[in-house]
Design a protein around this motif. Sequence first.
Motif, PDB file in Angstrom:
ATOM      1  N   VAL A   1      89.764  39.204 -19.295  1.00 55.89           N
ATOM      2  CA  VAL A   1      90.055  40.195 -20.336  1.00 55.89           C
ATOM      3  C   VAL A   1      88.839  40.512 -21.204  1.00 55.89           C
ATOM      4  O   VAL A   1      88.795  41.584 -21.806  1.00 55.89           O
TER       5      VAL A   1
ATOM      6  N   PHE B   1      95.109  45.903 -23.025  1.00 50.76           N
ATOM      7  CA  PHE B   1      93.673  45.693 -22.953  1.00 50.76           C
ATOM      8  C   PHE B   1      93.045  47.008 -22.506  1.00 50.76           C
ATOM      9  O   PHE B   1      93.529  47.644 -21.562  1.00 50.76           O
TER      10      PHE B   1
ATOM     11  N   TYR C   1     101.129  45.342 -26.670  1.00 51.05           N
ATOM     12  CA  TYR C   1      99.668  45.210 -26.588  1.00 51.05           C
ATOM     13  C   TYR C   1      99.173  45.806 -25.292  1.00 51.05           C
ATOM     14  O   TYR C   1      99.941  46.023 -24.345  1.00 51.05           O
TER      15      TYR C   1
ATOM     16  N   LEU D   1      91.347  44.747 -27.364  1.00 57.20           N
ATOM     17  CA  LEU D   1      92.781  44.471 -27.344  1.00 57.20           C
ATOM     18  C   LEU D   1      93.401  45.360 -28.402  1.00 57.20           C
ATOM     19  O   LEU D   1      93.018  45.299 -29.574  1.00 57.20           O
TER      20      LEU D   1
END
Length: 163
Positions: free
Chosen positions: A66, A122, A120, A131
């Motif tokens: 991530v 990414f 959420y 994020l």
Amino acid sequence: MLPPARKLTPLIPNLLTALLILGGSLCAFAGEAPDNVAAEIAYAAQSCKDLDGTPHADAVLSFDDVNGDGGEDWVADYAKFDCEGGINPMCGADGCDLQIFLWNGATAWPLTFEETVKSYRFVRRGGKPELQVVMAGSACDRPGSETCRITYSLDHDAIERAR
């Protein structure tokens, strides 16, 4: 034409050792969650049991790079935690817990982010990983019934609120 077998013989143990080490490393990444990550999931499961539920945590964990450092990071999304017959102890009116464990470049995945979020995702902005979360309004000094969007920048070892 293949070289004579006696020239390959010393290479075989070294090759097998390298494959075993690489295979073991890949299994650690792809197979089992690190101990501290597994402990967080076990805590959620026990909390569910304490509330007379049956925990199903199979969908909670995922791993991906991530922060873009080349290592697998672990994400625990408790919105995907099912506490059959009970109440999901990791969710409330403000959303569900989200935990992110960033790989430290060696053999550890410290808990780097833990917040209650409604959703959420990414993204990459300008080539840098971020994020983006939707949180209850109270996270942004608004009434709790409202929501707000917050963006965090992801570095090698930190997740910090973007300015």
